[in-house]
Design a protein around this motif. Sequence first.
Motif, mmCIF file in Angstrom:
data_model
loop_
_atom_site.group_PDB
_atom_site.id
_atom_site.type_symbol
_atom_site.label_atom_id
_atom_site.label_comp_id
_atom_site.label_asym_id
_atom_site.label_seq_id
_atom_site.Cartn_x
_atom_site.Cartn_y
_atom_site.Cartn_z
ATOM 1 N N PRO A 181 0.832 -1.209 0.000
ATOM 2 C CA PRO A 181 0.000 0.000 0.000
ATOM 3 C C PRO A 181 0.863 1.255 0.000
ATOM 4 O O PRO A 181 1.987 1.257 0.508
ATOM 5 C CB PRO A 181 -0.798 -0.118 1.314
ATOM 6 C CG PRO A 181 -0.684 -1.545 1.726
ATOM 7 C CD PRO A 181 0.626 -2.038 1.196
ATOM 8 N N LEU A 182 0.337 2.314 -0.570
ATOM 9 C CA LEU A 182 1.000 3.611 -0.527
ATOM 10 C C LEU A 182 0.652 4.269 0.806
ATOM 11 O O LEU A 182 -0.521 4.422 1.138
ATOM 12 C CB LEU A 182 0.527 4.483 -1.686
ATOM 13 C CG LEU A 182 1.350 5.736 -1.965
ATOM 14 C CD1 LEU A 182 2.674 5.376 -2.612
ATOM 15 C CD2 LEU A 182 0.577 6.694 -2.874
ATOM 16 N N VAL A 183 1.664 4.651 1.565
ATOM 17 C CA VAL A 183 1.440 5.269 2.878
ATOM 18 C C VAL A 183 1.363 6.784 2.679
ATOM 19 O O VAL A 183 2.332 7.421 2.260
ATOM 20 C CB VAL A 183 2.566 4.912 3.858
ATOM 21 C CG1 VAL A 183 2.278 5.535 5.233
ATOM 22 C CG2 VAL A 183 2.689 3.393 3.989
ATOM 23 N N VAL A 184 0.194 7.343 2.967
ATOM 24 C CA VAL A 184 -0.097 8.743 2.646
ATOM 25 C C VAL A 184 -0.394 9.514 3.926
ATOM 26 O O VAL A 184 -1.350 9.213 4.642
ATOM 27 C CB VAL A 184 -1.312 8.842 1.696
ATOM 28 C CG1 VAL A 184 -1.549 10.299 1.303
ATOM 29 C CG2 VAL A 184 -1.116 7.975 0.470
ATOM 30 N N ASP A 185 0.428 10.514 4.195
ATOM 31 C CA ASP A 185 0.140 11.432 5.297
ATOM 32 C C ASP A 185 -0.790 12.521 4.786
ATOM 33 O O ASP A 185 -0.464 13.205 3.813
ATOM 34 C CB ASP A 185 1.430 12.063 5.820
ATOM 35 C CG ASP A 185 1.164 13.297 6.652
ATOM 36 O OD1 ASP A 185 0.425 13.181 7.627
ATOM 37 O OD2 ASP A 185 1.667 14.383 6.294
ATOM 38 N N VAL A 186 -1.946 12.665 5.417
ATOM 39 C CA VAL A 186 -2.915 13.677 4.973
ATOM 40 C C VAL A 186 -3.009 14.847 5.948
ATOM 41 O O VAL A 186 -3.869 15.706 5.809
ATOM 42 C CB VAL A 186 -4.313 13.063 4.759
ATOM 43 C CG1 VAL A 186 -4.265 12.027 3.649
ATOM 44 C CG2 VAL A 186 -4.875 12.459 6.038
ATOM 45 N N SER A 187 -2.127 14.872 6.948
ATOM 46 C CA SER A 187 -2.051 15.950 7.931
ATOM 47 C C SER A 187 -3.169 15.846 8.972
ATOM 48 O O SER A 187 -2.906 15.760 10.163
ATOM 49 C CB SER A 187 -2.060 17.322 7.268
ATOM 50 O OG SER A 187 -1.992 18.340 8.226
ATOM 51 N N ALA A 188 -4.417 15.870 8.532
ATOM 52 C CA ALA A 188 -5.556 15.804 9.447
ATOM 53 C C ALA A 188 -6.756 15.264 8.693
ATOM 54 O O ALA A 188 -6.831 15.387 7.470
ATOM 55 C CB ALA A 188 -5.865 17.187 10.027
ATOM 56 N N PRO A 189 -7.718 14.661 9.415
ATOM 57 C CA PRO A 189 -8.905 14.133 8.721
ATOM 58 C C PRO A 189 -9.701 15.201 7.981
ATOM 59 O O PRO A 189 -10.440 14.884 7.058
ATOM 60 C CB PRO A 189 -9.722 13.518 9.868
ATOM 61 C CG PRO A 189 -8.733 13.224 10.939
ATOM 62 C CD PRO A 189 -7.709 14.314 10.842
ATOM 63 N N VAL A 190 -9.564 16.461 8.399
ATOM 64 C CA VAL A 190 -10.210 17.571 7.681
ATOM 65 C C VAL A 190 -9.077 18.381 7.047
ATOM 66 O O VAL A 190 -8.532 19.294 7.642
ATOM 67 C CB VAL A 190 -11.032 18.453 8.643
ATOM 68 C CG1 VAL A 190 -11.701 19.582 7.876
ATOM 69 C CG2 VAL A 190 -12.070 17.624 9.372
#
Length: 322
Positions: A95-104
């Motif tokens: 899987p590609l591990v993606v940091d999105v910072s925050a759920p919003v």
Amino acid sequence: MGPMPQDPDPRLLRAFTTVAEELHFTRAAARLHTAQQALSRDIRRLEQLWSTPLFARTTRQVSLTADGERLLPHARRVLSAYGDLGTAVHGAGLPLVVDVSAPVATGQLVLDAAREASPDAEFVARFRSGLTGAAAEIAAGRIDVSFGRVAGLDPAVLALLEHRLVRFERVAVLLPAGHGLAPLVEVPLHALAGETLYAGAGNADTAEWTDYARLLFAGRGIEVADPYPRIDGGEEFARAVARRGWSVLASEVFMDLPGMVLRPLVDPVPLSPISLVWRRGLRHPGLDALLGAARSLAARHHWLERPPGAWLPDTDRRVLTG
């Protein structure tokens, strides 16, 4: 042309191919996020290793020599092979591990759209509070992708990464509901003169945001709140904000906090450039899906349009036009 004494560093090959594409050292240096003098040294080093001049330079133009023309496709193939090796080491089946910072956050919106458009691609989401921390994790191979303001990163770290601008987020101020400016629909930046705003100082992971705040506040009589220990999680952040009575420099994409109101800033309209950031050379179907989703969202929601009176730090302009 003499024998090659050793294999060239991939950095030197990237310098060669980038200058060959731009035929302009200043533009090539901007693309590589390095100083022009350092780029010139790399080209000279490669020319010494290969015992041949690669570029003909005059005061008015740069052109490839005959040997430069002949070696360029080979250099590109070697760099492509390095990218394939990185993919093999990482494992394209993982899987590609993606940091999105925050759920919003913009990163979450892009990830949601990529999952919908490419159901066969597999992702694992992570939630870090800033790109400075995430970029170090990408460089170390612990995560693959993140989102944020690249202009605030250490140039040595940024040189290990690739990035693409996906959105200009409007910058806002998060005010206590009882604040005198809270009734306004939009808050003029000059109205914050004399105020002290929290902007992540003390959290090394969000250093790029604190840097942005200082650039925005400079000469406007606005102060950055003193350093405070890193705050993890929305509930803990809400508790700290309430206890300190802070106003907060924020993005238009921000979580709801009880007792607080979010107001966009105007006069000027500060923009926070959000880029999708990944490890240089990474190849993964999930990355392709994220890039496609970001393009689609940007077109649909006009993410890359700058409103009249928009403001960006000069550092961001230079990185984004490089």
